[in-house]
Design a protein around this motif. Sequence first.
Motif, short mmCIF file in Angstrom:
data_model
loop_
_atom_site.label_atom_id
_atom_site.label_comp_id
_atom_site.label_asym_id
_atom_site.label_seq_id
_atom_site.Cartn_x
_atom_site.Cartn_y
_atom_site.Cartn_z
N GLU A 9 80.10 153.86 -32.65
CA GLU A 9 81.46 153.52 -33.08
C GLU A 9 82.15 152.69 -32.01
N ASN A 10 82.77 151.61 -32.41
CA ASN A 10 83.42 150.74 -31.43
C ASN A 10 84.85 150.36 -31.81
N LEU A 11 85.34 150.89 -32.93
CA LEU A 11 86.71 150.60 -33.35
C LEU A 11 87.41 151.90 -33.72
N PHE A 12 88.60 152.08 -33.17
CA PHE A 12 89.38 153.29 -33.41
C PHE A 12 90.83 152.90 -33.70
N ILE A 13 91.42 153.54 -34.70
CA ILE A 13 92.86 153.43 -34.90
C ILE A 13 93.45 154.76 -34.40
N VAL A 14 94.27 154.68 -33.39
CA VAL A 14 94.79 155.87 -32.71
C VAL A 14 96.30 155.91 -32.84
N LYS A 15 96.83 157.08 -33.15
CA LYS A 15 98.28 157.28 -33.15
C LYS A 15 98.69 157.79 -31.77
N ALA A 16 99.37 156.95 -31.01
CA ALA A 16 99.81 157.33 -29.67
C ALA A 16 101.20 157.95 -29.75
N PHE A 17 101.48 158.84 -28.82
CA PHE A 17 102.73 159.61 -28.81
C PHE A 17 102.86 160.40 -30.10
N ALA A 18 101.74 161.00 -30.51
CA ALA A 18 101.72 161.78 -31.75
C ALA A 18 100.82 162.99 -31.57
N SER A 19 101.20 164.10 -32.17
CA SER A 19 100.36 165.30 -32.20
C SER A 19 100.05 165.71 -33.63
N ALA A 28 95.09 149.77 -32.45
CA ALA A 28 93.65 149.58 -32.61
C ALA A 28 93.04 149.53 -31.22
N VAL A 29 91.96 150.27 -31.01
CA VAL A 29 91.25 150.26 -29.73
C VAL A 29 89.82 149.79 -29.99
N CYS A 30 89.46 148.67 -29.37
CA CYS A 30 88.14 148.08 -29.55
C CYS A 30 87.35 148.28 -28.26
N VAL A 31 86.22 148.97 -28.34
CA VAL A 31 85.37 149.21 -27.18
C VAL A 31 84.24 148.18 -27.18
N LEU A 32 84.16 147.41 -26.09
CA LEU A 32 83.22 146.30 -26.02
C LEU A 32 82.39 146.40 -24.74
N VAL A 251 107.19 154.93 -12.60
CA VAL A 251 107.73 155.77 -13.66
C VAL A 251 106.54 156.45 -14.35
N ARG A 252 106.65 157.75 -14.55
CA ARG A 252 105.61 158.48 -15.26
C ARG A 252 106.11 158.92 -16.62
N ILE A 253 105.30 158.66 -17.63
CA ILE A 253 105.63 159.11 -18.98
C ILE A 253 104.43 159.90 -19.51
N TYR A 254 104.69 160.76 -20.48
CA TYR A 254 103.64 161.62 -21.01
C TYR A 254 103.57 161.48 -22.51
N GLY A 255 102.33 161.49 -23.04
CA GLY A 255 102.18 161.46 -24.49
C GLY A 255 100.82 161.95 -24.94
N GLN A 256 100.77 162.50 -26.13
CA GLN A 256 99.52 162.90 -26.75
C GLN A 256 99.07 161.79 -27.70
N ALA A 257 97.88 161.96 -28.26
CA ALA A 257 97.35 160.97 -29.20
C ALA A 257 96.34 161.63 -30.11
N LEU A 258 96.12 161.03 -31.27
CA LEU A 258 95.09 161.51 -32.19
C LEU A 258 94.45 160.33 -32.91
N THR A 259 93.20 160.54 -33.29
CA THR A 259 92.45 159.49 -33.98
C THR A 259 92.78 159.49 -35.47
N TRP A 260 93.13 158.34 -35.98
CA TRP A 260 93.41 158.17 -37.41
C TRP A 260 92.18 157.64 -38.14
N PHE A 261 91.42 156.80 -37.46
CA PHE A 261 90.24 156.17 -38.07
C PHE A 261 89.26 155.83 -36.96
#
Length: 271
Positions: A9-19, A28-32, A251-261
């Motif tokens: 798998e090399n393509l992911f749709i991720v929801k950032a700042f979401a639980s 979209a995150v593309c791993v190359l 500046v530090r910020i915090y967030g969760q994420a989950l995979t949508w696709f």
Amino acid sequence: MSLKMGRVENLFIVKAFASQPFAGNPAAVCVLTELPSAQHMQQIAREMNQPITSFVVPELDGTYTLRHYGPTNPVEICGHGTIAASHVVYEYLGHTKPHIDFQLATMNVRVGVRDKGFELEIPAFPCKPVVDVPCVVKFLGVRPLQCYRSFYDVIAEFATEDIVRSLKPDFSVPLVNSIRALLVTAKGSSSDYVYRVFAPSIGVNEDYFCGSANGALGPLWRDKCAKNELLGYSVNERGGPIPCVVLGEKVRIYGQALTWFSGTVKFDACA
């Protein structure tokens, strides 16, 4: 790369700042194995048609090359794209260290893995008051209390959270080329500050949940609230709270994420 169900798998749709689904900011995150040309990455980002498309290349030294592209233009630093990329690196690329080091075009960014989420350290962008930015008033239809310049963004401060929530920009009014994004903000009723982000210059009328905006908003509200630990709140239908800590020039910020696709795509076919 990730091996699942017998395929790479090399393509992911991720929801950032979401639980949970239907929240947060998609990327979209593309791993190359290597970065394509800038033109090719822009073509892919246009094809993905997400608020941001992030390209990740694992390096032999354990770091990761990272580039961000909006639908129409590249973006040097992107909070939610970096959180999304961190999620993919940690969940799918076998990364086990307590931090992730990304190499951007002109800076390095370290992300800590914390409590099922990610702590992103970004530069603190100083804010300088400016007398007026005429295109901002035309764009928003309301005159701010004060405008500020910060790096390549403009901040418009308003008197109340209700004003920020009710703004209805006229996207037919162009923002000048020197404005990457317009950040609108006010003191929050149940948070230290609220904000919204408009970035038509990179093809995103309203950014659902902009993390990098806090690199400028954090220092601004640190000075106004006289404290370093702040709670920001992105006030749109997909927004939410974002803890923000101002530490000198960082500046530090915090967030969760989950995979949508997740899936596999031949990126040369996207051009």
